[in-house]
Write a protein that holds these residues in place. Structure first.
Motif, mmCIF file in Angstrom:
data_model
loop_
_atom_site.group_PDB
_atom_site.id
_atom_site.type_symbol
_atom_site.label_atom_id
_atom_site.label_comp_id
_atom_site.label_asym_id
_atom_site.label_seq_id
_atom_site.Cartn_x
_atom_site.Cartn_y
_atom_site.Cartn_z
ATOM 1 N N GLU A 182 0.818 -1.216 0.000
ATOM 2 C CA GLU A 182 0.000 0.000 0.000
ATOM 3 C C GLU A 182 0.855 1.271 0.000
ATOM 4 N N ASP A 206 2.243 2.142 -3.497
ATOM 5 C CA ASP A 206 1.275 2.550 -4.520
ATOM 6 C C ASP A 206 0.460 3.778 -4.149
ATOM 7 N N PHE A 207 0.250 3.993 -2.828
ATOM 8 C CA PHE A 207 -0.637 5.084 -2.420
ATOM 9 C C PHE A 207 -0.003 6.031 -1.414
ATOM 10 N N GLY A 232 -7.366 3.066 -4.022
ATOM 11 C CA GLY A 232 -6.709 3.210 -2.722
ATOM 12 C C GLY A 232 -7.592 3.830 -1.670
#
Length: 269
Positions: free
Chosen positions: A101, A104-105, A226
């Motif tokens: 996570e 990516d976010f 997300g």
């Protein structure tokens, strides 16, 4: 360790079978644990000489769980490095997956958001546990998991006696038989007229993938945007529909949420 990309931000090890899976939540920042978590993810803090996360992994392997999915965010690169070094056989047998996570976010997706993101790696029913909870005696019982998978409930949660930091509890328990310690989890306020006892959610549960789809959850499959969302709201909706079971767990359990609790745990016999 050879990995294959199933979707952006989610890596899975080739050759994983389709038997019982588990997800460990390990993405949080651990603000209350600072400064201990300034340079280390909270699930890697040590209890009795071992990382918190290691205790869960050992228990899952002991009880026959096949694949372990771990979500990461804060200092997340440390967690795959730690687990592959500490459990080389698990890595060699292609039984580790990571949902990245933070990469990516740039932030953790909370509990429901993180599970929804990792759902492509998990079976129709799976175990869940928070990586910052110490529960060394808990049994991830395969027979209980199979019975859950064959039933209609969306979740089965383990509750614990209320600790000092959560005296009002989270959910009520209506026992199937008095004194049985198992029954239905209810979304009732503390002043509910029937007076059922409320207990604290242990953050250990069996979940069904269906819980993360409409009408229970409005996050898109795989959570490509997300979205950050908590699990409690989904559980409460399912409880209101009568589809959550519960068991009262009275073994050793600590939510290692502050440096003081960690120190007390390590000082105890």
């Amino acid at each position: 360790m050879h990995t294959a990309s199933l979707s952006p931000g989610i890596a899975a090890v080739d050759g994983v079978g389709a038997s019982l899976d588990a997800m460990l939540l390990a993405a949080g920042r651990g603000e209350r644990m600072r400064p201990l978590t300034d340079r280390m993810p909270k699930p890697l803090l040590q209890v009795k000489g071992r990382a918190l996360l290691d205790w869960h992994v050992d228990a899952l392997l002991r009880d026959g769980v096949n694949r372990i999915v771990v979500n990461t965010a804060w200092l997340g690169e440390q967690i795959p490095a730690h687990l592959t070094a500490g459990f080389p056989a698990l890595a060699r047998q292609a039984r580790l997956c990571f949902s990245n996570e933070g990469r990516d976010f740039d932030h953790a997706l909370e509990t429901a958001g993180g599970i929804a993101r990792a759902l492509p790696l998990l079976g129709d029913a799976f175990w869940l546990a928070a990586g910052d909870v110490f529960a060394p005696d808990f049994a991830f019982d395969a027979d209980r998991a199979r019975a859950f998978a064959a039933g209609e409930d969306l979740a089965h949660v383990w509750l614990v006696p209320n600790p000092a930091h959560n005296p009002g509890g989270d959910f009520a328990l209506r026992e199937t038989f008095p004194g049985s310690g198992t029954g239905r989890a209810l979304n009732l306020p503390q002043d509910a007229p029937d007076g059922l006892p409320r207990h604290t959610y242990s953050t250990i549960a069996l979940l069904r993938a269906e819980l993360f789809r409409a009408p229970w959850c409005d996050i898109a499959p795989g959570n490509p945007q997300g979205v950050a969302a908590p699990l409690a709201a989904l559980l409460r909706r399912a409880m209101d529909a009568g589809r959550v079971g519960a068991t009262l767990y009275t073994g050793r359990w600590t939510d290692v949420g502050t440096p003081e609790r960690l120190a007390q745990l390590n000082a105890a016999d």
